[in-house]
Design a protein around this motif. Structure first.
Motif, PDB file in Angstrom:
ATOM      1  N   SER A   6      29.846  32.843  50.501  1.00 33.02           N
ATOM      2  CA  SER A   6      29.356  34.141  50.010  1.00 33.02           C
ATOM      3  C   SER A   6      30.729  34.760  49.786  1.00 33.02           C
ATOM      4  O   SER A   6      30.839  35.523  48.645  1.00 33.02           O
ATOM      5  CB  SER A   6      28.678  34.663  51.027  1.00 33.02           C
ATOM      6  N   THR A   7      31.819  34.728  50.150  1.00 41.14           N
ATOM      7  CA  THR A   7      33.075  35.384  50.021  1.00 41.14           C
ATOM      8  C   THR A   7      33.643  34.706  48.765  1.00 41.14           C
ATOM      9  O   THR A   7      34.137  35.506  48.002  1.00 41.14           O
ATOM     10  CB  THR A   7      33.992  35.326  51.420  1.00 41.14           C
ATOM     11  N   ALA A   9      32.101  33.371  46.179  1.00 38.59           N
ATOM     12  CA  ALA A   9      31.103  33.907  45.095  1.00 38.59           C
ATOM     13  C   ALA A   9      31.521  35.309  44.851  1.00 38.59           C
ATOM     14  O   ALA A   9      31.896  35.612  43.850  1.00 38.59           O
ATOM     15  CB  ALA A   9      29.618  33.716  45.681  1.00 38.59           C
ATOM     16  N   ALA A  10      31.680  36.133  45.959  1.00 38.89           N
ATOM     17  CA  ALA A  10      31.936  37.476  45.625  1.00 38.89           C
ATOM     18  C   ALA A  10      33.350  37.651  44.909  1.00 38.89           C
ATOM     19  O   ALA A  10      33.520  38.337  43.989  1.00 38.89           O
ATOM     20  CB  ALA A  10      31.885  38.391  46.844  1.00 38.89           C
ATOM     21  N   CYS A  11      34.533  36.904  45.564  1.00 43.82           N
ATOM     22  CA  CYS A  11      35.694  37.014  44.910  1.00 43.82           C
ATOM     23  C   CYS A  11      35.867  36.452  43.528  1.00 43.82           C
ATOM     24  O   CYS A  11      36.341  36.865  42.670  1.00 43.82           O
ATOM     25  CB  CYS A  11      36.696  36.011  45.848  1.00 43.82           C
ATOM     26  N   HIS A  12      35.063  35.418  43.336  1.00 42.21           N
ATOM     27  CA  HIS A  12      34.719  34.832  41.990  1.00 42.21           C
ATOM     28  C   HIS A  12      34.296  35.893  41.030  1.00 42.21           C
ATOM     29  O   HIS A  12      34.838  36.093  39.891  1.00 42.21           O
ATOM     30  CB  HIS A  12      33.953  33.561  42.064  1.00 42.21           C
ATOM     31  N   LYS A  13      33.184  36.493  41.430  1.00 44.59           N
ATOM     32  CA  LYS A  13      32.705  37.319  40.480  1.00 44.59           C
ATOM     33  C   LYS A  13      33.446  38.509  40.092  1.00 44.59           C
ATOM     34  O   LYS A  13      33.506  38.902  39.125  1.00 44.59           O
ATOM     35  CB  LYS A  13      31.215  37.918  41.131  1.00 44.59           C
ATOM     36  N   ASN A  14      34.288  39.055  41.088  1.00 33.26           N
ATOM     37  CA  ASN A  14      35.128  39.988  41.016  1.00 33.26           C
ATOM     38  C   ASN A  14      36.270  39.840  40.021  1.00 33.26           C
ATOM     39  O   ASN A  14      36.969  40.750  39.599  1.00 33.26           O
ATOM     40  CB  ASN A  14      35.655  40.595  42.422  1.00 33.26           C
ATOM     41  N   ALA A  84      40.339  40.193  43.254  1.00 32.19           N
ATOM     42  CA  ALA A  84      39.401  39.905  44.166  1.00 32.19           C
ATOM     43  C   ALA A  84      39.685  40.474  45.646  1.00 32.19           C
ATOM     44  O   ALA A  84      38.755  40.619  46.362  1.00 32.19           O
ATOM     45  CB  ALA A  84      39.399  38.232  44.414  1.00 32.19           C
TER      46      ALA A  84
END
Length: 166
Positions: A6-7, A9-14, A84
C-alpha cells in the motif's frame, strides 16, 4: 529493500507524474517507468528510514563509468524523494566541481599537460566539493546552499551567481 504494497502504491501514485516529466526533460527515450516501483520508490523509502534512524541528513555516493547513468539515477531519485516522501534531496555531480579553466591551464603548465583537460585526477576542486557537502549536512531547513555548476561547452565553472540554491 522492503516496502509494503500500500505504501509502494501511494508513493508510486504521488511521484509518477513528476517522474514522467523528469524523464521527458532528460530526453530518456527508453521506458524506465517500471523502475519507479521496482527500484526508485523502494530505494527512496530505505533512504528515508536511514535518515530517520540517524536523525540527520545523509550522503549517498554513486560511482560508475562515464555515461553510465549516475547523474540520471540521482536526478530521478531526488524527484521521487521529493514527490513521494516530501524530502529535500540535492544532487552534486563530480563534474560540477572541476577546477576552473584557468586553474587547469596552470596545472597543465606547472605539473603535467594532461591536467589542463577535464577528467584526470587532480583536475577537481575537492575542497569546494567537501565545503558544499559540509554545508549541506549542517544547514538548517530554512537555509540555502549554492551548488556549483560546470559548463562543459565553455570548459569552465559557471559563475557562482548562476549556481542553484538548495
Amino acid at each position: 529493500l522492503f516496502i509494503d504494497a500500500s505504501t509502494l502504491a501511494a508513493c508510486h501514485k504521488n511521484s509518477i507524474g513528476a517522474f514522467r516529466k523528469a524523464c521527458a526533460q532528460m530526453r530518456i527515450e527508453n521506458d524506465i517507468e517500471p523502475w519507479l516501483g521496482a527500484f526508485y520508490v523502494p530505494f527512496a523509502a530505505w533512504l528515508q528510514r536511514q535518515r530517520a534512524r540517524l536523525d540527520r541528513p545523509i550522503v549517498v555516493a554513486l560511482t560508475g563509468g562515464q555515461g553510465s547513468g549516475k547523474s540520471t539515477v540521482c536526478a530521478l531519485l531526488a524527484v521521487v524523494l521529493h514527490e513521494a516522501f516530501s524530502a529535500r534531496a540535492v544532487t552534486l555531480s563530480i563534474d560540477d566541481i572541476y577546477a576552473t579553466h584557468d586553474q587547469r591551464v596552470a596545472l597543465g603548465q606547472n605539473i603535467h599537460p594532461l591536467l589542463a583537460t577535464r577528467g584526470p585526477p587532480g583536475t577537481h576542486d575537492t575542497a569546494l566539493g567537501m565545503a558544499v557537502i559540509d554545508q549541506l549536512l549542517t544547514q538548517q531547513q530554512t537555509q540555502h546552499c549554492a551548488i556549483p555548476a560546470f559548463d562543459k561547452a565553455s570548459d569552465d565553472r559557471r559563475p557562482a551567481n548562476e549556481w542553484q540554491q538548495h
